[in-house]
Scaffold this motif. Structure first.
Motif, PDB file in Angstrom:
ATOM      1  N   SER A 163      67.018  -6.554 -70.113  1.00 47.16           N
ATOM      2  CA  SER A 163      67.174  -7.126 -71.454  1.00 47.16           C
ATOM      3  C   SER A 163      67.357  -8.641 -71.423  1.00 47.16           C
ATOM      4  N   VAL A 164      67.478  -9.233 -70.227  1.00 40.29           N
ATOM      5  CA  VAL A 164      67.677 -10.683 -70.135  1.00 40.29           C
ATOM      6  C   VAL A 164      66.371 -11.392 -69.796  1.00 40.29           C
ATOM      7  N   CYS A 165      65.739 -10.996 -68.691  1.00 39.53           N
ATOM      8  CA  CYS A 165      64.521 -11.685 -68.265  1.00 39.53           C
ATOM      9  C   CYS A 165      63.257 -10.918 -68.638  1.00 39.53           C
ATOM     10  N   GLY A 166      63.348  -9.627 -68.776  1.00 39.72           N
ATOM     11  CA  GLY A 166      62.178  -8.832 -69.124  1.00 39.72           C
ATOM     12  C   GLY A 166      61.121  -8.781 -68.043  1.00 39.72           C
ATOM     13  N   ALA A 167      61.444  -9.190 -66.822  1.00 41.14           N
ATOM     14  CA  ALA A 167      60.450  -9.256 -65.755  1.00 41.14           C
ATOM     15  C   ALA A 167      60.450  -8.025 -64.860  1.00 41.14           C
ATOM     16  N   VAL A 168      61.467  -7.182 -64.959  1.00 46.09           N
ATOM     17  CA  VAL A 168      61.560  -6.013 -64.101  1.00 46.09           C
ATOM     18  C   VAL A 168      61.698  -4.769 -64.974  1.00 46.09           C
ATOM     19  N   ASN A 169      61.309  -3.613 -64.387  1.00 45.29           N
ATOM     20  CA  ASN A 169      61.319  -2.348 -65.115  1.00 45.29           C
ATOM     21  C   ASN A 169      62.009  -1.295 -64.258  1.00 45.29           C
ATOM     22  N   TYR A 170      62.701  -0.387 -64.918  1.00 43.01           N
ATOM     23  CA  TYR A 170      63.449   0.627 -64.193  1.00 43.01           C
ATOM     24  C   TYR A 170      63.252   1.985 -64.860  1.00 43.01           C
ATOM     25  N   CYS A 171      63.193   3.015 -64.004  1.00 43.95           N
ATOM     26  CA  CYS A 171      63.060   4.375 -64.510  1.00 43.95           C
ATOM     27  C   CYS A 171      64.397   4.951 -64.935  1.00 43.95           C
ATOM     28  N   SER A 172      65.492   4.367 -64.479  1.00 42.28           N
ATOM     29  CA  SER A 172      66.818   4.902 -64.778  1.00 42.28           C
ATOM     30  C   SER A 172      67.856   3.805 -64.644  1.00 42.28           C
ATOM     31  N   ARG A 173      69.028   4.065 -65.177  1.00 44.43           N
ATOM     32  CA  ARG A 173      70.130   3.117 -65.041  1.00 44.43           C
ATOM     33  C   ARG A 173      70.633   3.055 -63.599  1.00 44.43           C
ATOM     34  N   LYS A 228      70.193  -9.631 -59.090  1.00 41.95           N
ATOM     35  CA  LYS A 228      71.305 -10.479 -59.527  1.00 41.95           C
ATOM     36  C   LYS A 228      71.034 -11.940 -59.216  1.00 41.95           C
ATOM     37  N   ALA A 229      70.377 -12.204 -58.095  1.00 44.39           N
ATOM     38  CA  ALA A 229      70.054 -13.581 -57.710  1.00 44.39           C
ATOM     39  C   ALA A 229      68.758 -14.071 -58.335  1.00 44.39           C
ATOM     40  N   GLU A 230      67.926 -13.151 -58.838  1.00 46.88           N
ATOM     41  CA  GLU A 230      66.615 -13.530 -59.375  1.00 46.88           C
ATOM     42  C   GLU A 230      66.588 -13.615 -60.890  1.00 46.88           C
ATOM     43  N   CYS A 231      67.472 -12.888 -61.570  1.00 50.81           N
ATOM     44  CA  CYS A 231      67.420 -12.809 -63.029  1.00 50.81           C
ATOM     45  C   CYS A 231      67.827 -14.144 -63.638  1.00 50.81           C
ATOM     46  N   SER A 232      66.961 -14.689 -64.457  1.00 53.80           N
ATOM     47  CA  SER A 232      67.233 -15.962 -65.130  1.00 53.80           C
ATOM     48  C   SER A 232      67.125 -15.742 -66.632  1.00 53.80           C
ATOM     49  N   PRO A 233      68.231 -15.903 -67.355  1.00 53.75           N
ATOM     50  CA  PRO A 233      68.189 -15.697 -68.812  1.00 53.75           C
ATOM     51  C   PRO A 233      67.229 -16.669 -69.482  1.00 53.75           C
ATOM     52  N   MET A 234      66.563 -16.185 -70.504  1.00 52.13           N
ATOM     53  CA  MET A 234      65.622 -16.990 -71.277  1.00 52.13           C
ATOM     54  C   MET A 234      66.096 -17.042 -72.718  1.00 52.13           C
ATOM     55  N   GLY A 272      55.867  -4.700 -79.534  1.00 54.67           N
ATOM     56  CA  GLY A 272      55.728  -5.033 -80.943  1.00 54.67           C
ATOM     57  C   GLY A 272      55.730  -6.506 -81.235  1.00 54.67           C
ATOM     58  N   GLY A 273      55.895  -7.336 -80.215  1.00 54.49           N
ATOM     59  CA  GLY A 273      55.869  -8.765 -80.418  1.00 54.49           C
ATOM     60  C   GLY A 273      57.169  -9.326 -80.934  1.00 54.49           C
ATOM     61  N   ALA A 274      58.253  -8.581 -80.932  1.00 55.66           N
ATOM     62  CA  ALA A 274      59.533  -9.050 -81.428  1.00 55.66           C
ATOM     63  C   ALA A 274      60.224  -9.881 -80.364  1.00 55.66           C
ATOM     64  N   VAL A 275      60.988 -10.869 -80.785  1.00 53.67           N
ATOM     65  CA  VAL A 275      61.737 -11.713 -79.865  1.00 53.67           C
ATOM     66  C   VAL A 275      63.093 -11.070 -79.622  1.00 53.67           C
ATOM     67  N   VAL A 276      63.425 -10.864 -78.354  1.00 51.54           N
ATOM     68  CA  VAL A 276      64.653 -10.178 -77.992  1.00 51.54           C
ATOM     69  C   VAL A 276      65.545 -11.156 -77.242  1.00 51.54           C
ATOM     70  N   ALA A 277      66.771 -11.269 -77.652  1.00 54.95           N
ATOM     71  CA  ALA A 277      67.713 -12.172 -76.991  1.00 54.95           C
ATOM     72  C   ALA A 277      68.380 -11.456 -75.832  1.00 54.95           C
ATOM     73  N   GLY A 278      69.063 -12.224 -75.009  1.00 55.81           N
ATOM     74  CA  GLY A 278      69.732 -11.644 -73.852  1.00 55.81           C
ATOM     75  C   GLY A 278      70.837 -10.696 -74.260  1.00 55.81           C
ATOM     76  N   GLY A 322      79.036  -5.257 -65.006  1.00 58.89           N
ATOM     77  CA  GLY A 322      78.657  -6.247 -64.022  1.00 58.89           C
ATOM     78  C   GLY A 322      77.157  -6.444 -63.903  1.00 58.89           C
ATOM     79  N   ALA A 323      76.348  -5.683 -64.622  1.00 59.54           N
ATOM     80  CA  ALA A 323      74.911  -5.818 -64.559  1.00 59.54           C
ATOM     81  C   ALA A 323      74.364  -5.939 -65.967  1.00 59.54           C
ATOM     82  N   VAL A 324      73.199  -6.523 -66.074  1.00 60.31           N
ATOM     83  CA  VAL A 324      72.599  -6.678 -67.389  1.00 60.31           C
ATOM     84  C   VAL A 324      72.160  -5.318 -67.884  1.00 60.31           C
ATOM     85  N   GLY A 325      71.982  -5.227 -69.209  1.00 57.44           N
ATOM     86  CA  GLY A 325      71.569  -3.979 -69.805  1.00 57.44           C
ATOM     87  C   GLY A 325      70.075  -3.794 -69.745  1.00 57.44           C
ATOM     88  N   LEU A 326      69.633  -2.623 -70.212  1.00 55.31           N
ATOM     89  CA  LEU A 326      68.225  -2.279 -70.245  1.00 55.31           C
ATOM     90  C   LEU A 326      67.784  -2.206 -71.692  1.00 55.31           C
TER      91      LEU A 326
END
Length: 391
Positions: free
Chosen positions: A336-346, A358-364, A372-378, A384-388
């Motif tokens: 939900s922060v960078c949108g660059a990675v995908n996961y099948c489960s939590r 954790k070292a690669e995620c950079s908030p935008m 849908g083209g919607a803008v999603v904030a962090g 201790g980890a970002v959400g999905l």
């Protein structure tokens, strides 16, 4: 010519014999000669080794000892070998010894006892014979074979119904990994549409797998309780499941890792370049990354050989030890922060966050939602980890 008893031969001269005597003598001599020729052509028996011959002339050879062994003893030995084998070659090398070992080694009892490592077929070695061997093990009641073949058919061979059926057979036998795999399928609606998601069924399967001690199921259930995903929100209970997952992970590492390796990894002492899992960093220690299951390792190698997921626009789970691929577009959730990675489960998200993301995620400031083209904030941090973000 007389004998001691006074009897005399009718023909004392040996040079003169009747015709019948000559023919009789000739026939006897001919039989002897033919017998010698046949004996010369006769195949000599294989000589046993001195160690197998024994002390006396009537010693028993090793082949004789193997032949007199009952089938039940050999099957029992083969069951022990199959259950403790560290690779498929350990079992196959026994099966190709002789016809009897091959016949007894392919019996349902031996196949049902084969361990997961004995069934760990590599993707590069996949063939129809490998598929047939796993199917025979599954038909014999081997739960590991049902799970491995089910995962391969569902994700790699795209035979959804057959793969789900095999995993369900393993889950009925209380196979923890199969229960968790079915939970992931229910959470994502894999093999169907977005409307086929069943969060409550996914949570119920996670509960069954968590009771069996499956670490990923415990972690998944903990995040579901904390987030209220498919179940009523209970932060304290979710935290308890997460702590229990960490404790089981530590116990598994302590039981499987050598003492020297553990000393190298404790207290953040991981050497440079080594892969470690810092899920327990909150408790002041660091453990090696868990070993991937043979089914997950097969899927990782399978899709790596084919350059990624099978279909256009389909993505792989970003956790390197998972190997799951999307069955439809936008099936997996993304960071939900960078949108660059995908996961099948939590569970995969939590593992990958501690390992690498954790070292690669950079908030935008914002990024476009591909669906849908919607803008999603962090999103805020979750344990201790970002959400999905769901689609």
């Amino acid at each position: 010519m007389r004998t001691r008893r006074g009897l005399s031969y009718r023909f004392p001269c040996t040079e003169f014999r009747p015709k019948e005597a000559e023919e009789r003598a000739g026939s006897v001599g001919g039989k002897r000669n033919r017998g010698r020729e046949e004996y010369g052509r006769r195949k000599r028996p294989r000589s046993a080794s001195p160690a197998a011959e024994g002390d006396g002339a009537g010693g028993v050879t090793a082949e004789d000892l193997f032949d007199v062994l009952p089938d039940e003893i050999i099957v029992s030995i083969l069951c022990k070998i199959g259950s403790s084998a560290s690779s498929p070659s350990d079992l196959i090398s026994i099966l190709i010894t002789c016809k009897r070992m091959n016949k007894l080694g392919m019996s349902p009892l031996v196949l049902s006892k084969a361990s997961a490592r004995a069934l760990a077929i590599r993707a590069k070695n996949w063939s129809e014979s490998a598929n047939k061997f796993l199917k025979q093990c599954a038909d014999a009641g081997n739960l590991e074979a049902c799970y491995i073949l089910g995962m391969i058919r569902f994700y790699c061979l795209e035979s959804r119904a057959s793969g789900a059926s095999l995993m369900a057979r393993a889950a009925i036998g209380s196979h923890a990994a199969a229960l968790y795999a079915l939970a992931v399928i229910q959470f994502n609606g894999s093999g169907g549409s977005k409307n086929d998601k069943d969060l409550r069924a996914g949570v119920a399967l996670c509960v069954r797998a968590a009771k069996l001690g499956h670490v990923d199921a415990l972690r998944e259930l903990g995040h579901c309780l904390q987030d209220g995903y498919g179940v009523r929100q209970n932060v304290a209970e979710g935290r308890r499941y997460l702590v229990q997952a960490n404790a089981r992970e530590l116990a598994a590492v302590l039981s499987s890792t050598a003492e020297a390796a553990w000393e190298a990894h404790r207290h953040h002492g991981v050497s440079e370049g080594a892969s470690g899992c810092s899920l327990l960093s909150d408790f002041g220690c660091n453990v090696p990354a868990p070993e991937a299951h043979p089914a997950n390792r097969f899927m990782v190698e399978w899709f790596a050989m084919r350059g990624g997921a099978a279909g256009d626009g389909l993505r792989m789970c970003s956790h390197g030890g998972c190997g799951r691929s999307e069955t439809r577009r936008h099936e997996f959730r993304r960071c939900s922060v960078c949108g660059a990675v995908n996961y099948c489960s939590r569970a995969c998200q939590a593992l990958h966050w501690k390992l690498a993301h954790k070292a690669e995620c950079s908030p935008m400031d914002g990024w476009l939602d591909a669906a849908g083209g919607a803008v999603v904030a962090g999103a805020p941090l979750v344990n201790g980890a970002v959400g999905l973000m769901n689609y």
